[in-house]
Scaffold this motif. Structure first.
Motif, PDB file in Angstrom:
ATOM      1  N   TYR A  39       0.807  -1.214   0.000  1.00  0.00           N
ATOM      2  CA  TYR A  39       0.000   0.000   0.000  1.00  0.00           C
ATOM      3  C   TYR A  39       0.842   1.266   0.000  1.00  0.00           C
ATOM      4  CZ  TYR A  39      -3.512   3.402   1.444  1.00  0.00           C
ATOM      5  OH  TYR A  39      -4.331   4.500   1.516  1.00  0.00           O
ATOM      6  N   LYS A  40       1.903   1.310   0.813  1.00  0.00           N
ATOM      7  CA  LYS A  40       2.735   2.519   0.880  1.00  0.00           C
ATOM      8  C   LYS A  40       3.359   2.813  -0.483  1.00  0.00           C
ATOM      9  CE  LYS A  40       4.857   5.886   3.047  1.00  0.00           C
ATOM     10  NZ  LYS A  40       5.802   5.626   4.143  1.00  0.00           N
ATOM     11  N   ALA A  81       3.375   6.012  -5.584  1.00  0.00           N
ATOM     12  CA  ALA A  81       3.346   5.984  -7.050  1.00  0.00           C
ATOM     13  C   ALA A  81       2.183   6.815  -7.599  1.00  0.00           C
ATOM     14  CB  ALA A  81       3.246   4.543  -7.538  1.00  0.00           C
ATOM     15  N   TYR A  82       0.999   6.662  -7.010  1.00  0.00           N
ATOM     16  CA  TYR A  82      -0.172   7.396  -7.499  1.00  0.00           C
ATOM     17  C   TYR A  82      -0.093   8.889  -7.172  1.00  0.00           C
ATOM     18  CZ  TYR A  82      -2.907   3.521  -9.309  1.00  0.00           C
ATOM     19  OH  TYR A  82      -3.350   2.473 -10.087  1.00  0.00           O
ATOM     20  N   ASN A  83       0.642   9.226  -6.127  1.00  0.00           N
ATOM     21  CA  ASN A  83       0.719  10.634  -5.721  1.00  0.00           C
ATOM     22  C   ASN A  83       1.926  11.370  -6.286  1.00  0.00           C
ATOM     23  OD1 ASN A  83      -1.656  10.556  -4.144  1.00  0.00           O
ATOM     24  ND2 ASN A  83      -0.534   9.621  -2.448  1.00  0.00           N
ATOM     25  N   ARG A 116       9.862   4.471   3.070  1.00  0.00           N
ATOM     26  CA  ARG A 116      10.218   3.150   3.577  1.00  0.00           C
ATOM     27  C   ARG A 116       9.034   2.188   3.530  1.00  0.00           C
ATOM     28  NH1 ARG A 116      13.473   1.658   9.236  1.00  0.00           N
ATOM     29  NH2 ARG A 116      13.854  -0.532   8.682  1.00  0.00           N
ATOM     30  N   THR A 117       9.302   0.959   3.130  1.00  0.00           N
ATOM     31  CA  THR A 117       8.364  -0.155   3.274  1.00  0.00           C
ATOM     32  C   THR A 117       9.070  -1.245   4.082  1.00  0.00           C
ATOM     33  OG1 THR A 117       9.072  -1.408   1.324  1.00  0.00           O
ATOM     34  CG2 THR A 117       7.452   0.358   0.971  1.00  0.00           C
ATOM     35  N   SER A 136      -2.336  -4.529   3.171  1.00  0.00           N
ATOM     36  CA  SER A 136      -1.602  -3.865   4.251  1.00  0.00           C
ATOM     37  C   SER A 136      -2.322  -2.606   4.742  1.00  0.00           C
ATOM     38  CB  SER A 136      -0.187  -3.497   3.782  1.00  0.00           C
ATOM     39  OG  SER A 136      -0.227  -2.708   2.601  1.00  0.00           O
ATOM     40  N   ARG A 137      -3.216  -2.048   3.911  1.00  0.00           N
ATOM     41  CA  ARG A 137      -3.969  -0.863   4.349  1.00  0.00           C
ATOM     42  C   ARG A 137      -4.967  -1.196   5.459  1.00  0.00           C
ATOM     43  NH1 ARG A 137      -5.626   0.592  -1.473  1.00  0.00           N
ATOM     44  NH2 ARG A 137      -4.104  -0.996  -1.955  1.00  0.00           N
TER      45      ARG A 137
END
Length: 649
Positions: free
Chosen positions: A190-191, A196-198, A209-210, A350-351
């Motif tokens: 999700y992170k 990527a979308y933002n 970080r993931t 994960s969200r």
């Protein structure tokens, strides 16, 4: 979880609350004087009505027989004590916890995440990234080294270009520089997805970080999602059993030429496709989404077709040779139609941590638990640095019986939190002040306890949850009974299986087959020529060279050992050696050269064992049900049943 036979037993038992003309306390029938209510029968019948495949099960009288058998089996299961067995109770508890996940969440947070997820299904991002690996539990020193490294790489990427740096630093061990291609929601953690979308097209993200480490990513492009394509295909594969069969690449080219000549795709798929699942349906595969199949060449070919009716050129995958036809292009569905599946994905993703955090806030309000942590100084006093190297233990004089807090009507003791500290000690490797450690541990502890408390009480708080759990409880009980009483005993009863086979031999016969060549053409006159050439004893390759040309394919041959159900054979073909008459079949014409007829034969027990065991189990169950009816008296309340039938009409 034991599901092998589960759903065949109870079709489905999801119970919905519905208003009827019968009273809730109307007894439909009794089993050994125990009542079964009409309201339950009506609810289950209505729910199952659109799900059953057998029309006889939609008949109310027939459905009553099924329901009566179901209740008889449950009575027997309880009588034999299966509802008290440890394995049964353990599996039921596991299912209860899994089911509860669907009922425990904060609806507003879930709705917001689902709406965001839908927006991301409408759009795709093409990005490349650089990852500096670092463990999620790395020391502060190692974490800082990794962070500084990704910061320096971003500075270089801004100066020298992202692709130059990505290709240079990738080593596949500590640093990864990868091209990701287009992706949309739920394809990345999700992170990563959110960054990527933002990030704007052409921009390089700030480091983030993931669980894998520190990343930067470069967004190359964004586009609207391609949705789904409805396709059909024709596939040819190598026939290992027939050395005379054509190579699949030759055969697919002949089929393609016939398509170019204007012949019908569906008919050709029925005649020649080696995909036995789709061939009878004219090659139809149904809807395909990006990322749904593991074969990129197939997916790319499908999505490259622009207009309905377009046909691809032949292409090869690891499965064989294909031609694809586009039947429909379907854009991404509307929000309401996709929402149920999106909710499931959000809760698995994960969200879901965001949902859990919001849930804990709501449960604190619901069960009157303060946001202010209780006094944890006692726990500070018993901690030592052994906690960070997994050597700490609760002291012998630990005060475990003192109340830490109340959740609803449940008392949480010091012992509960002390045990939690001990269980989670291995997760704390980074040394930190005890008060900070205890604050984090308490927050995690209270969150788990609140959710566990709601799970334990959900059956009393939520009627739908209680109904579904009760249905599963009965279904699992029935499974245990059937496995031990019928399935296992039948499988092990070698003498009974042998005797059943001997008594029903005529049910287990190998069908009559033929070794044959089928010639298929769109023209009768072509097959008349083929018949004459076959009569002369010419080989298939010779005949093809005389009939077909580089520009036009007039005939295609299929060579195999076939039974009457083979897709290439007309249904009224007489199995007799020689060359048949011309038949109209699958929107084309065929002749069949039968080289040899293999008569039907008796299957041995070993050959038919799977079918024999299945039939023997069915026979054993039918006799067993007669015994149960004699053991537990069933009395139908006919006036109530007539009222039920009238209502269900």
């Amino acid at each position: 979880m034991k599901l092998k036979h589960f759903f065949s037993l109870i079709i489905t038992l999801f119970v919905l609350t519905m208003n009827g003309q019968t009273d809730d306390d109307d007894v439909l029938f009794t089993v050994a004087n125990e009542p079964v209510y009409a309201s339950e029968f009506i609810r289950v019948y209505k729910k199952n009505l659109d799900l059953v495949q057998d029309d006889s099960q939609k008949d109310v009288d027939e459905y009553l027989k099924l329901f009566k058998s179901y209740k008889l089996k449950l009575k027997e299961a309880v009588s034999l004590g299966y509802n008290e067995e440890e394995a049964y109770l353990k599996e039921l508890e596991e299912y209860k916890k899994e089911l509860a996940k669907n009922y425990i969440s904060d609806p507003q947070v879930t709705d917001d995440l689902v709406a965001e997820a839908y927006e991301r299904t409408l759009n795709e991002v093409n990005a490349n990234h650089i990852l500096v690996k670092v463990s999620a539990v790395a020391s502060p020193e190692d974490t800082l080294v990794a962070y500084n490294k990704i910061v320096r790489l971003r500075e270089r990427a801004l100066k020298d270009g992202f692709e130059t740096v990505r290709e240079e630093v990738h080593n596949g061990k500590t640093v990864f520089g990868e091209k990701l291609g287009f992706f949309n929601g739920f394809k990345m953690v999700y992170k990563f997805e959110s960054v990527a979308y933002n990030t704007e097209v052409g921009e390089i993200s700030m480091p983030f970080r993931t669980q894998f480490g520190y990343h930067i990513l470069n967004v190359i492009d964004k586009r609207k999602s391609e949705g789904q394509v409805d396709i059909a295909h024709i596939m040819t594969v190598k026939n290992e059993k027939d050395t005379l069969a054509e190579k699949p690449e030759v055969r697919i080219q002949d089929i393609y030429k016939k398509l170019l000549q204007g012949e019908n795709f569906e008919a050709l798929a029925k005649q020649f496709s080696d995909d036995k699942n789709s061939a009878p349906k004219g090659g139809k595969l149904g809807l395909l989404s990006r990322g749904q199949v593991s074969v990129k060449e197939f997916e790319d070919a499908a999505f490259s077709l622009d207009s309905v009716g377009d046909v691809s050129e032949p292409f090869q995958t690891k499965f064989g040779w294909h031609i694809i036809k586009l039947l429909e292009k379907k854009p991404v569905g509307d929000f309401e139609s996709l929402k149920p599946e999106l909710v499931k994905k959000v809760k698995r993703d994960s969200r879901s941590k965001l949902i859990d955090e919001a849930l804990v806030i709501e449960l604190k309000k619901k069960y009157d638990v303060s946001d202010i942590r209780p006094d944890l100084t006692y726990f500070e006093s018993i901690l030592n640095d052994g906690y960070f190297d997994n050597s700490w233990k609760l002291p012998n004089d630990f005060t475990g019986d003192k109340t830490l807090l109340l959740i609803g009507n449940s008392e949480v003791l010091f012992q509960d939190f002390g045990d939690y500290l001990f269980r989670t000690m291995r997760n704390s490797r980074e040394k930190e002040p005890y008060n900070m450690l205890l604050a984090k541990k308490y927050d995690a502890f209270i969150g788990k306890h609140l959710i566990a408390y709601q799970e334990d009480n959900l059956e009393y708080e939520n009627e739908e949850f209680a109904s579904i759990l009760a249905e599963y409880r009965d279904g699992l009980l029935l499974f245990e009974l059937m496995e031990n009483t019928i399935w296992n005993s039948a499988n092990k009863d070698s003498l009974g299986i042998q005797n059943y086979y001997e008594a029903h031999k005529l049910d287990y016969i190998n069908p009559e087959t033929i070794d044959a060549v089928v010639a298929t053409s769109s023209k009768q006159k072509t097959l008349k020529k083929v018949t004459k050439l076959l009569d002369k004893g010419l080989g298939l390759d010779e005949i093809k060279s005389l009939i077909n040309s580089n520009e036009k394919v007039e005939v295609i041959f299929t060579s195999d050992v076939m039974d009457a159900t083979h897709q290439a054979l007309p249904k009224d073909l007489v199995f007799k050696e020689g060359i048949s008459k011309i038949y109209k079949h699958n929107e084309a014409y065929v002749i069949v050269q039968i080289k040899e007829v293999f008569p039907s034969s008796q299957k041995t027990l070993e050959e038919a064992k799977g079918s024999v065991i299945s039939d023997y189990q069915t026979d054993k169950e039918e006799k067993w049900l007669i015994e149960l009816e004699a053991k537990y008296k069933v009395e139908i309340n006919e006036p109530v049943f007539n009222k039920v039938k009238s209502e269900l009409k």
